[in-house]
Scaffold this active site. Structure first.
Site, PDB file in Angstrom:
ATOM      1  N   GLU A  66       0.842  -1.133   0.000  1.00 24.93           N
ATOM      2  CA  GLU A  66      -0.004   0.070   0.111  1.00 24.93           C
ATOM      3  C   GLU A  66       0.685   1.318  -0.056  1.00 24.93           C
ATOM      4  OE1 GLU A  66      -3.313   0.118   2.894  1.00 24.93           O
ATOM      5  OE2 GLU A  66      -3.292   2.152   3.031  1.00 24.93           O
TER       6      GLU A  66
ATOM      7  N   LYS B 107      -7.037  -1.106  11.404  1.00 27.50           N
ATOM      8  CA  LYS B 107      -6.691  -1.240  10.058  1.00 27.50           C
ATOM      9  C   LYS B 107      -5.516  -0.396   9.897  1.00 27.50           C
ATOM     10  CE  LYS B 107      -6.193  -1.291   5.430  1.00 27.50           C
ATOM     11  NZ  LYS B 107      -5.189  -0.371   4.742  1.00 27.50           N
TER      12      LYS B 107
ATOM     13  N   ASP C 186       4.165 -14.717  11.385  1.00 27.26           N
ATOM     14  CA  ASP C 186       2.872 -15.388  10.768  1.00 27.26           C
ATOM     15  C   ASP C 186       1.758 -14.090  11.178  1.00 27.26           C
ATOM     16  OD1 ASP C 186       0.251 -16.369  10.466  1.00 27.26           O
ATOM     17  OD2 ASP C 186       0.899 -18.224  11.638  1.00 27.26           O
TER      18      ASP C 186
ATOM     19  N   HIS D 246      -2.020  10.414   0.288  1.00 29.62           N
ATOM     20  CA  HIS D 246      -2.300   9.201  -0.338  1.00 29.62           C
ATOM     21  C   HIS D 246      -2.165   9.350  -1.808  1.00 29.62           C
ATOM     22  CE1 HIS D 246      -3.507   5.148   0.106  1.00 29.62           C
ATOM     23  NE2 HIS D 246      -4.449   5.357  -0.913  1.00 29.62           N
TER      24      HIS D 246
HETATM   25  C1  MEV Z   1      -5.631   3.314   5.223  1.00 30.10           C
HETATM   26  O1  MEV Z   1      -4.888   1.981   4.824  1.00 30.10           O
HETATM   27  C2  MEV Z   1      -5.496   3.328   6.707  1.00 30.10           C
HETATM   28  C3  MEV Z   1      -6.564   4.673   7.287  1.00 30.10           C
HETATM   29  O2  MEV Z   1      -7.882   4.508   6.791  1.00 30.10           O
HETATM   30  C4  MEV Z   1      -6.509   4.489   8.704  1.00 30.10           C
HETATM   31  C5  MEV Z   1      -7.452   5.321   9.618  1.00 30.10           C
HETATM   32  O3  MEV Z   1      -8.591   5.639   9.112  1.00 30.10           O
HETATM   33  O4  MEV Z   1      -7.169   5.746  10.725  1.00 30.10           O
HETATM   34  C6  MEV Z   1      -5.864   5.974   6.706  1.00 30.10           C
END
Ligand code: MEV
Length: 438
Positions: free
Chosen positions: A85, A279, A295, A392
């Protein structure tokens, strides 16, 4: 695929490729070429990778990157990350640099206990099962002496075996709930070997336990397996600084600190946000776990179970402002190894561990927790200031240009063009076509 295949695993690698290319792809020649193109040029390295799993036909690349300048407990580290990513590594590096000048990250191990269970059914007198377990426990421990010998020499082994009664959930369901110390090994093989032996011994001992009725002697073992839920294999990492030191170009420090804490609090009470928040943490954690040959599925499963330990899925990080000090911390369970498994086999994993100065499992737990905290700091900082898309999409620009088939010169030109402009799919396409037309 038009027809099922018999004995695929017995085919040679070339035969497997031919079969797949012919039966499952539109352009067999191109498919074959692609699979071969991703082979390692050194046949010994390729063989090594071929033998990690079954039915290997090629290699699947992920970028291997470095996030430098992490100051952890006073020591500087460059952290290797394997992830696809865009913007994750850039975000980690930015957070590392930010905290480097504000005391760095502090990390501590809270516990290192691993867990495994033998699940069994006993349809008899509870009281007699308890008596049996007291008599059987030393024998169970003795039965795994040959397995635990080396681990014990190094200071690890079995911490305890407990009899747990879950018969209120499933009729006759009990467990041997076992805890382990596996030192620098993740310990899956060690734990599972012990558990399978416990299961065997448990059955044998029950057969010869005089106090049991004939029917009670027949303990039905369902399975013996480690648990990836390791709430006592826990690490904590934190950063803190006086609020005014949170200065940044996008927002006043006081407002930023308040908004940041609110954002974390939202993730604590609201599962929809908590999942995305976590995430982002896993972006950092998984990338280091993968680079160091650990793992990541086990880590993911255990971490998310921990996030829901109080009955509702919640944030793994916490933040507060107290007496003018901003504090941000994470607590995560991480069962990691720095010996065994892929660690001495995969050349890049070996190198990743070398880059990390050959850490113990405890040290790696600290590093991985810090990577997760840094990633979360970077994400939440963007979210409460500029939003994530600005950074991003800038990082994603190269992917888009590659997809459009831009040359190196065109990429340079377009990256410069988008320095001060908003990157969107449509805008990139339009600018690219314009350059082409010129
Ligand atoms: C993207 O991979 C992760 C985010 O969505 C985490 C978050 O929203 O805190 C930017």
């Amino acid at each position: 695929m038009k027809t099922p295949v018999e004995g695929f695993s017995k085919l040679s690698k070339t035969q497997k490729i031919d079969w797949i290319a012919t039966n499952c792809t539109q352009d067999p020649k191109a498919a074959k070429q692609l699979l071969e193109q991703y082979w390692n040029t050194d046949p010994r390295v390729q063989k090594l990778h071929d033998e990690f799993i079954e039915n290997t036909i090629s290699n699947y690349y992920l970028p291997f990157a470095i996030a430098p300048n992490f100051k952890i407990n006073g020591e500087f580290l460059a952290i290797p990350m394997a992830i696809e990513e865009s913007s994750v590594v850039a975000a980690a590096s930015k957070a590392a640099k930010f905290w480097m000048d504000r005391g760095g990250f502090k990390a501590e191990i809270i516990g290192t206990e691993k867990v495994g269970q033998v699940h069994f059914i006993f349809k008899g007198e509870k009281r007699r099962l308890k008596e049996f377990f007291i008599a059987a426990k030393p024998e169970l421990l003795k039965s795994v002496a040959s397995i635990t010998q080396n681990m014990e020499k190094r200071g690890g082994g079995i911490n305890d075996i407990e009899l747990r009664d879950l018969s209120d959930k499933i009729q006759g369901y009990y467990q041997l709930h076992c805890t382990f110390e596996t030192l620098d090994a993740m310990g899956a093989n060690f734990i599972n070997s012990c558990l399978e032996q416990f299961a065997k011994t448990l059955k044998e001992l029950a057969l010869s336990f005089d106090e049991f009725s004939n029917h009670e002697k027949n303990i039905e073992v369902i399975m013996g397996i480690l648990s990836n839920y390791v709430p006592n294999c826990l690490v904590r990492a934190e950063v803190s600084c006086p609020v005014p030191e949170l200065d940044n170009s996008d927002m006043d420090a006081e407002e930023f600190a308040q908004k940041f804490v609110q954002a974390v609090n939202i993730a604590k009470v609201e599962p929809y946000r908590a999942v995305t928040h976590n995430k982002g943490i896993m972006n950092g954690i998984d990338a280091v776990v993968l680079a160091t040959g650990n793992d990541f599925r086990a880590v993911e499963a255990g971490v998310h179970a921990y996030a829901a330990k109080d009955g509702q899925y919640s944030s793994l990080t916490h933040a507060k402002i107290e007496d003018g000090i901003f504090k941000f911390w994470i607590e995560v369970p991480l069962a990691l190894g720095t010996v065994g498994g892929l660690t001495s086999l995969h050349p890049l994993v070996k190198l990743a561990l070398e880059i990390l100065q050959k850490p113990t499992a405890k040290k790696l737990m600290q590093i991985v927790a810090v990577a997760g905290l840094a990633q979360n700091f970077a994400a939440v900082r963007s979210l409460v200031t500029t939003g994530i898309q600005k950074g991003h999409m800038k990082m994603h620009l190269l992917n888009m240009l590659n997809q459009l088939g831009a040359t190196e010169a065109e990429k340079l030109q377009l990256v410069a063009y988008f320095k001060e402009r908003t990157v969107t799919n449509a805008a990139v396409k339009e600018a690219f076509e314009k350059i082409k037309a010129e």
